[in-house]
Design a protein around this motif. Structure first.
Motif, PDB file in Angstrom:
ATOM      1  N   UNK A 158       0.822  -1.207   0.000  1.00 40.97           N
ATOM      2  CA  UNK A 158       0.000   0.000   0.000  1.00 40.97           C
ATOM      3  C   UNK A 158       0.857   1.258   0.000  1.00 40.97           C
ATOM      4  N   UNK A 159       0.222   2.363  -0.339  1.00 38.97           N
ATOM      5  CA  UNK A 159       0.857   3.677  -0.284  1.00 38.97           C
ATOM      6  C   UNK A 159       0.404   4.322   1.022  1.00 38.97           C
ATOM      7  N   UNK A 160       1.364   4.664   1.881  1.00 39.08           N
ATOM      8  CA  UNK A 160       1.071   5.162   3.219  1.00 39.08           C
ATOM      9  C   UNK A 160       1.548   6.604   3.332  1.00 39.08           C
ATOM     10  N   UNK A 161       0.636   7.500   3.685  1.00 38.19           N
ATOM     11  CA  UNK A 161       0.997   8.897   3.889  1.00 38.19           C
ATOM     12  C   UNK A 161       1.461   9.119   5.314  1.00 38.19           C
ATOM     13  N   UNK A 162       2.554   9.866   5.463  1.00 40.35           N
ATOM     14  CA  UNK A 162       3.099  10.210   6.777  1.00 40.35           C
ATOM     15  C   UNK A 162       3.047  11.732   6.876  1.00 40.35           C
ATOM     16  N   UNK A 163       2.330  12.239   7.884  1.00 39.14           N
ATOM     17  CA  UNK A 163       2.134  13.679   8.021  1.00 39.14           C
ATOM     18  C   UNK A 163       2.675  14.142   9.361  1.00 39.14           C
ATOM     19  N   UNK A 164       3.366  15.275   9.371  1.00 36.24           N
ATOM     20  CA  UNK A 164       3.944  15.820  10.591  1.00 36.24           C
ATOM     21  C   UNK A 164       3.505  17.258  10.780  1.00 36.24           C
ATOM     22  N   UNK A 165       3.111  17.537  11.981  1.00 39.91           N
ATOM     23  CA  UNK A 165       2.907  18.903  12.426  1.00 39.91           C
ATOM     24  C   UNK A 165       3.751  19.004  13.691  1.00 39.91           C
ATOM     25  N   UNK A 166       4.969  19.504  13.579  1.00 43.11           N
ATOM     26  CA  UNK A 166       5.829  19.526  14.749  1.00 43.11           C
ATOM     27  C   UNK A 166       7.262  19.860  14.420  1.00 43.11           C
ATOM     28  N   UNK A 167       8.144  19.394  15.258  1.00 40.02           N
ATOM     29  CA  UNK A 167       9.566  19.713  15.229  1.00 40.02           C
ATOM     30  C   UNK A 167      10.246  19.272  13.927  1.00 40.02           C
ATOM     31  N   UNK A 168      11.087  20.149  13.355  1.00 43.05           N
ATOM     32  CA  UNK A 168      11.852  19.761  12.165  1.00 43.05           C
ATOM     33  C   UNK A 168      12.780  18.569  12.422  1.00 43.05           C
ATOM     34  N   UNK A 169      13.254  18.408  13.655  1.00 39.79           N
ATOM     35  CA  UNK A 169      14.127  17.274  13.981  1.00 39.79           C
ATOM     36  C   UNK A 169      13.360  15.963  13.846  1.00 39.79           C
ATOM     37  N   UNK A 170      12.125  15.952  14.317  1.00 42.48           N
ATOM     38  CA  UNK A 170      11.285  14.759  14.144  1.00 42.48           C
ATOM     39  C   UNK A 170      11.014  14.554  12.656  1.00 42.48           C
ATOM     40  N   UNK A 171      10.818  15.648  11.940  1.00 43.10           N
ATOM     41  CA  UNK A 171      10.597  15.570  10.501  1.00 43.10           C
ATOM     42  C   UNK A 171      11.738  14.899   9.770  1.00 43.10           C
ATOM     43  N   UNK A 172      12.975  15.199  10.170  1.00 45.29           N
ATOM     44  CA  UNK A 172      14.138  14.560   9.544  1.00 45.29           C
ATOM     45  C   UNK A 172      14.102  13.049   9.772  1.00 45.29           C
ATOM     46  N   UNK A 173      13.758  12.655  10.991  1.00 43.55           N
ATOM     47  CA  UNK A 173      13.685  11.212  11.305  1.00 43.55           C
ATOM     48  C   UNK A 173      12.566  10.538  10.510  1.00 43.55           C
ATOM     49  N   UNK A 174      11.408  11.175  10.419  1.00 44.81           N
ATOM     50  CA  UNK A 174      10.286  10.595   9.675  1.00 44.81           C
ATOM     51  C   UNK A 174      10.591  10.508   8.179  1.00 44.81           C
ATOM     52  N   UNK A 175      11.253  11.514   7.651  1.00 48.17           N
ATOM     53  CA  UNK A 175      11.634  11.499   6.240  1.00 48.17           C
ATOM     54  C   UNK A 175      12.598  10.350   5.960  1.00 48.17           C
ATOM     55  N   UNK A 176      13.606  10.186   6.826  1.00 49.08           N
ATOM     56  CA  UNK A 176      14.564   9.076   6.671  1.00 49.08           C
ATOM     57  C   UNK A 176      13.866   7.725   6.708  1.00 49.08           C
ATOM     58  N   UNK A 177      12.980   7.546   7.695  1.00 50.87           N
ATOM     59  CA  UNK A 177      12.279   6.267   7.829  1.00 50.87           C
ATOM     60  C   UNK A 177      11.333   6.021   6.650  1.00 50.87           C
ATOM     61  N   UNK A 178      10.711   7.084   6.133  1.00 48.99           N
ATOM     62  CA  UNK A 178       9.825   6.933   4.972  1.00 48.99           C
ATOM     63  C   UNK A 178      10.600   6.408   3.775  1.00 48.99           C
ATOM     64  N   UNK A 179      11.774   6.956   3.553  1.00 49.64           N
ATOM     65  CA  UNK A 179      12.616   6.514   2.430  1.00 49.64           C
ATOM     66  C   UNK A 179      13.129   5.095   2.677  1.00 49.64           C
ATOM     67  N   UNK A 180      13.632   4.862   3.871  1.00 48.87           N
ATOM     68  CA  UNK A 180      14.217   3.561   4.227  1.00 48.87           C
ATOM     69  C   UNK A 180      13.216   2.415   4.114  1.00 48.87           C
TER      70      UNK A 180
END
Length: 162
Positions: free
Chosen positions: A120-142
């Motif tokens: 499936x295609x899973x959307x990941x949405x963040x409203x918060x800290x840019x540091x958490x955003x970096x971690x979520x972006x890395x995990x999304x790619x990984x």
């Protein structure tokens, strides 16, 4: 979005859709078209990270109302309390499936969701800290398969800017 679908269906003129869809079953054709165009998530995993009790108290009732209202059965809420909190003052969020102390292990969370939603295609949405955003972006790619991989799972990361 479900409300949008309902509004479209209630305001559509059946005769206009009958000719546009080229079928006598204009209502069914319109329903298929609206389902394709107005996507409603099947599941929402909401991970809420709070530093303190005040932050929790501020949003708790609103989140609880949302989870038992139109989003009932769709929203899965997990709470992470990260700051110094007195255990005697911690409230249980009744609509949460999990309530933890400390920071989330995003690698484990992504792996669990990948396993639950293979292909499936899973959307990941963040409203918060840019540091958490970096971690979520890395995990999304990984945790994403290459685009075009048959049966592949894909995470797409989106962040909110204020």
């Amino acid at each position: 979005r479900a409300k949008q679908r309902e509004t479209i269906m209630n305001t559509a003129r059946p005769s206009a859709w009958k000719s546009a869809m080229g079928t006598d079953d204009s209502r069914a054709g319109l329903e298929r078209l609206v389902e394709d165009l107005v996507v409603v998530p099947k599941k929402i995993y909401f991970y809420w990270i709070c530093r303190g009790q005040e932050e929790f108290d501020w949003f708790c009732d609103l989140l609880s109302d949302a989870a038992v209202g139109p989003a009932a059965g769709i929203v899965d809420i997990t709470l992470f309390l990260t700051g110094e909190i007195e255990l005697s003052q911690v409230k249980k969020l009744p609509c949460a499936t999990g309530q933890f102390f400390g920071r989330p292990n995003w690698g484990r969370i992504f792996k669990q969701n990948r396993d639950k939603h293979k292909g499936q295609h899973i959307g990941v949405f963040l409203c918060g800290s840019p540091i958490i955003g970096e971690a979520l972006s890395r995990e999304s790619i990984k945790n994403s398969d290459l685009v075009g991989t048959p049966g592949g799972t894909r995470f797409s990361f989106f962040k909110e800017h204020f």
